[in-house]
Enzyme design. Structure first.
Site, PDB file in Angstrom:
ATOM      1  CE1 TYR A 257      33.639  42.882  39.314  1.00 44.10           C
ATOM      2  CE2 TYR A 257      34.464  45.058  38.762  1.00 44.10           C
ATOM      3  CZ  TYR A 257      34.118  43.772  38.387  1.00 44.10           C
ATOM      4  OH  TYR A 257      34.242  43.393  37.070  1.00 44.10           O
TER       5      TYR A 257
ATOM      6  N   PRO B  83      31.296  35.218  35.749  1.00 47.52           N
ATOM      7  CG  PRO B  83      29.174  36.166  35.875  1.00 47.52           C
ATOM      8  CD  PRO B  83      29.896  34.873  36.059  1.00 47.52           C
TER       9      PRO B  83
ATOM     10  CE1 TYR C 251      37.626  43.637  36.413  1.00 49.29           C
ATOM     11  CE2 TYR C 251      38.031  45.053  34.516  1.00 49.29           C
ATOM     12  CZ  TYR C 251      37.154  44.491  35.428  1.00 49.29           C
ATOM     13  OH  TYR C 251      35.819  44.802  35.362  1.00 49.29           O
TER      14      TYR C 251
ATOM     15  CG  HIS D 269      34.974  52.142  32.183  1.00 49.18           C
ATOM     16  ND1 HIS D 269      34.123  51.562  33.095  1.00 49.18           N
ATOM     17  CD2 HIS D 269      34.209  52.953  31.414  1.00 49.18           C
ATOM     18  CE1 HIS D 269      32.886  51.997  32.883  1.00 49.18           C
ATOM     19  NE2 HIS D 269      32.926  52.835  31.864  1.00 49.18           N
TER      20      HIS D 269
ATOM     21  CE  LYS E 277      40.289  38.836  32.883  1.00 48.82           C
ATOM     22  NZ  LYS E 277      40.746  39.981  32.100  1.00 48.82           N
TER      23      LYS E 277
END
Length: 392
Positions: A200, A294, A386, A72, A298
């Protein structure tokens, strides 16, 4: 039985550490309380940082990951009626990969059983003694009999409720915790993902996440109150709520793919860091030492970074006789742990709508999201965290 490094727990962290030690010529034994079928079926994380992918490739566990993993290049944030894509390569030069933790465990177990050191399934660790004396001994039960694994070093990769964390005297432990007033209702569904990348969403009704496990299996989450019973959420209700939250800010023509729900769970959200990560010759890694919500993806990646540091340290000890890197492990690991804890906290508070949130707090969280969308510097910092910070 005696070995150089005794490892408690055959999750990704314990198995990866064992593989690193084996390739470096260091004796080790892995004790796992569950059977092989159980650990290969546990549904956990699926978003891998670049460093985690590199670590798996380095130990020979990259073939199926490279063939089946989904690389991704960004994620999508939906909030306040808008949508913004964060482009990871443009901002950091890195990517992330979707590959389920269950598959990582299968790959590492297969390698381990093919040519690795002893891996004892159904071996329940009961206690760790002697860590402060320099002669750790792990007492365990296997096939109905108690036995002891004597080792030069013990590593606890056995999670929050494992015996390794409990072996650190209570008077020497410091615990930092944060609970959140909401949980995640997660589903697995046999349906193609509705987006090629993770979405998200912060909607009026709360948070939602669109994720995936493969091109034909979707993984989706909803923010729900603590104490929610999954039985109170029939499939149609889940899909309707996901549709409502994910549609806010979606572009024209976007639709949520629906399909058969094959699993349904509720996960409480919490942050936890326990210090120290070392007690004598006992070292802690992964969930035995820290837990993050979550939201920032991580947990697995932190566990991998812990054992990458430990693998380097044991290899240096093996080659040079120096314990310098083992001595430095707690500080180096905790630096990354706290950075990830902070990022996960920011992601969680920014994207969720807690009960009774004030108008001021709501506007502050939306302002943080708008800043990521409007500022390249803010977006680059977000993307760097991220995709994962490099090891020191």
């Amino acid at each position: 039985m005696r070995t150089t490094v005794g490892i408690i727990g055959a999750g990704p962290a314990g198995l990866l550490l064992a593989r690193q030690l084996h390739l470096a010529g260091i004796d080790c034994v892995v004790l796992e309380s569950r059977d092989r079928a159980h650990i290969e079926a546990r549904q956990r994380a699926g978003m891998l940082e670049q460093g985690t992918v590199d670590a798996l490739r380095a130990v020979g566990a990259g073939a199926r990951l490279d063939a089946e993993g989904l690389e991704h290049h960004g994620i999508e944030l939906r909030f306040d009626g808008t949508s913004h894509r964060v482009d990871f390569p443009a901002l950091t030069g890195r990517t992330v990969t979707v590959y389920a933790q269950t598959e990582i465990v299968k790959d590492l177990v297969a390698l381990h059983l093919a040519d690795g050191p002893p891996l004892l399934f159904g071996a329940e660790a009961l206690a760790v003694a002697g860590a402060e004396s320099g002669k750790p001994a792990i007492r365990y039960r296997h096939q109905g009999r108690e036995a002891t694994l004597e080792c030069d070093w013990a590593v606890g990769c056995d999670g929050f409720h494992g015996v390794a964390r409990a072996a650190v005297p209570a008077a020497q432990r410091t615990t930092y915790e944060r609970g959140y007033p909401f949980s995640w209702l997660g589903i697995l569904a046999d349906v193609a993902p509705s987006s090629p990348e993770l979405v998200y969403a912060r909607g009026a009704g709360g948070f939602a996440l669109l994720s995936m496990r493969s091109p034909t299996v979707s993984r989706l989450y909803l923010q729900v109150p603590n104490g929610t019973d999954p039985a109170d959420w029939p499939d149609e209700r889940i899909w309707d709520e996901l549709d409502a939250r994910l549609s806010e800010g979606a572009g024209p023509g976007w639709t949520l793919n629906r399909g058969p729900v094959t699993a349904k769970t509720v996960t409480p959200m919490r942050s936890f860091v326990g210090e120290p990560l070392r007690h004598g010759r006992l070292l802690l890694a992964g969930d035995a030492a820290h837990i993050v919500p979550p939201t920032g993806a991580k947990g697995l990646n932190l566990a991998v970074s812990d054992v990458r540091l430990l693998g380097r340290a044991f290899e240096a000890l093996h080659r040079t006789g120096s314990t310098a890197l083992l001595d430095a492990y707690p500080r180096a690991a905790l630096h990354r742990v706290w950075q990830a804890t902070r990022f996960s906290y920011d992601m969680t508070t920014m994207l969720h709508v807690p009960p009774g949130q004030s108008d001021f707090d709501r506007r502050m969280e939306l302002t943080r999201l708008h800043r990521i969308a409007a500022s390249r510097d803010a977006a680059a910092e977000f993307a760097a965290q991220y995709t994962g910070l490099p090891l020191p």
